[in-house]
Write an enzyme that holds these catalytic residues in place. Structure first.
Site, short mmCIF file in Angstrom:
data_model
loop_
_atom_site.label_atom_id
_atom_site.label_comp_id
_atom_site.label_asym_id
_atom_site.label_seq_id
_atom_site.Cartn_x
_atom_site.Cartn_y
_atom_site.Cartn_z
CD GLU A 166 -3.08 -0.98 2.06
OE1 GLU A 166 -3.10 0.02 2.95
OE2 GLU A 166 -3.94 -1.90 2.00
CD GLU A 355 -3.49 -6.17 3.88
OE1 GLU A 355 -4.24 -4.95 4.43
OE2 GLU A 355 -2.27 -5.69 3.81
C1 NOJ Z 1 -4.16 -2.19 5.10
C2 NOJ Z 1 -2.72 -2.41 5.81
O1 NOJ Z 1 -1.82 -3.30 4.71
C3 NOJ Z 1 -2.76 -3.29 7.12
O2 NOJ Z 1 -1.71 -3.03 7.84
C4 NOJ Z 1 -3.99 -2.61 7.93
O3 NOJ Z 1 -3.99 -3.17 9.05
C5 NOJ Z 1 -5.21 -3.00 7.09
N1 NOJ Z 1 -5.36 -2.43 5.96
C6 NOJ Z 1 -6.53 -2.85 8.03
O4 NOJ Z 1 -6.77 -1.52 8.25
#
Ligand code: NOJ
Length: 448
Positions: A166, A355
């Protein structure tokens, strides 16, 4: 309802990140990261939480891997803490830190779980932030040096790599909104951070290819469709910018070797200082990847808002959608839509969902169970949405639920629980939630 079957050999996994679960912040020579520092600033993290102990995964990894195995998890996505292996970011290597990752990889392979490794999940060594962090044009070279070491030490065992997680969040939440580390609030800095992150990504991909490393390399991007809140012309226009800001600014350089011209024009008009785009950098950024990692959570809608400089829009919840305890709408249709877009508009042929998950105010009941039906519903909807895209020809090869454990959720500390396994942070005991058992069953059946 008819069962939907997933492709054979589908990589069913869970994802985590170093700072969110490891703890052991000063153990065995680990150096300070920007998140350690950020957590010391009063008011930045809810309840004054920090990642000093987190899930204590650094010490408990054998138990954690065994737990994954018991759930039938096939793949595990985790990240490496740069400051654990290079306490100062560059220079001297910390062998003990490196050993932790070797042990973890060994443990995973022993249990038949495939490691998917992210090189950078936001925890830059503080010593490098002291040199200007990612806004410093030397940072990509430091990142390459760090990646070389990791490839050299783990490259014979790990075959799935992601350079960055991200980069949008690392750049804009950390350097424009300032609500993540390093807590800077400057749009031009955020743009230069995004640019240098991509130069670093490019250098690492080039090295990976030149060395003929065995395996696959990609990146994990958070992407989400944007829809106008009304049919008004200004909302439709604002939606284009919203899409350019979060999606195209990160997809175009990687896939097309260009930055979106409408955004460049907007930023120039608003007086933002843009990075100096160099041909050589764009070439590096746009080398072919083996896969795209998609992190998908939600899909907010867009309304024009001239009070917001320089973007001119703000986000709204879609009127129909339920929301989670973070106020995020549940919009699984957006996942199908984004997967189709990656294939049809960007020609991306291999995708992993790196994710997907939701936060809920889970509680442990007296009988030690956690009834998180709402999370099961969220996962159910998104897996059907993913299946829908697969049925329409998108080559999705795996899915990583975020997250294995409740963990340190950045600025929200431990108040926001994303796990399919509940963690009692007083005792470090782990309890599989109903969603964990549900996910285990789904993996076993490879169908929903
Ligand atoms: C994306 C992130 O990569 C991760 O670190 C985070 O905990 C999750 N979103 C949830 O917010």
């Amino acid at each position: 309802m008819e069962k939907k079957v997933f492709p054979p050999d589908f990589a069913w996994g869970v994802a985590t990140a170093s700072y969110q679960i490891e703890g052991a912040y000063d153990t065995d020579g680990r150096g300070e990261s920007i998140w350690d520092r950020f957590c010391t600033i009063p008011g930045r993290i809810l309840n004054g939480d920090d990642g000093k102990i987190a899930c204590d995964h650094y010490h408990r990894y054998p138990e954690d891997v065994a737990l994954m195995k018991s759930l039938g998890i096939k793949s595990y996505r985790f990240s490496i803490s740069w400051s654990r292996v290079f306490p100062k970011g560059t220079g001297e290597v910390n062998q003990m830190g490196l050993q932790f990752y070797k042990n973890l990889v060994h443990e995973l392979l022993e249990h038949g779980i495939e490691p998917f490794v992210t090189l950078y999940h936001w925890d830059l060594p503080q010593a490098l932030q002291d040199l200007g962090g990612w806004a410093n044009p030397n940072m990509p070279t430091y990142f390459l040096d760090y990646a070389k070491l990791i490839f050299q030490e783990l490259g014979d065992k790990v075959t799935k790599w992601m350079t960055l997680n991200e980069p949008y969040c690392a750049a804009f939440l950390g350097n424009y909104e300032g609500r993540q580390a390093p807590g800077i609030k400057d749009f031009s800095t955020a743009l230069s951070v995004a640019y240098n992150l991509y130069v670093g990504h490019g250098l690492v991909v080039e090295y990976f290819r030149n060395e003929n490393m065995i395996g696959e390399i990609g990146i994990a991007l958070n992407l989400m469709p944007r829809l106008p809140f009304t049919n008004k012309e200004e909302d439709i226009k604002a939606t284009e910018y919203a899409d350019g800001y979060i999606n195209r600014w990160f997809l175009d350089p990687i896939i097309k070797g260009t930055y979106p011209q409408d955004m460049i024009t907007l930023y120039r008009e608003k007086g933002v200082v843009l990075p100096e785009f160099q041909e050589e950098h764009l070439r590096l950024m746009s080398q072919k990847l083996d896969f795209m990692g998609l992190n998908y959570y939600n899909d907010f809608w867009v309304t024009a808002d001239e009070t917001v400089w320089p973007l001119g829009f703000s986000l709204k919840n879609p009127p129909f959608a339920p929301v989670n305890d973070r106020g995020w709408p549940v919009t699984e249709q957006g996942l199908t839509k984004m997967l189709l877009r990656l294939k049809n508009e960007y020609g991306i042929d291999t995708i992993y969902i790196t994710e997907n998950g939701t936060s809920q105010p889970d509680t442990l009941s007296l009988n030690k169970t956690v009834g998180d039906g709402i999370r099961i519903d969220y996962l159910h909807r998104h897996l059907l949405a993913m299946h829908d895209a697969i049925a329409q020809g998108v080559n999705v090869k795996g899915y990583f639920q975020w997250s294995l454990y409740d963990n340190f959720e950045w600025a929200f500390g431990y108040s926001s629980r994303f796990g399919i396994v509940y963690v009692d942070f007083n005792t470090q005991e782990r309890f599989v939630k109903d969603s964990g058992f549900w996910y285990a069953n789904l993996i076993k059946e490879n169908a929903i």
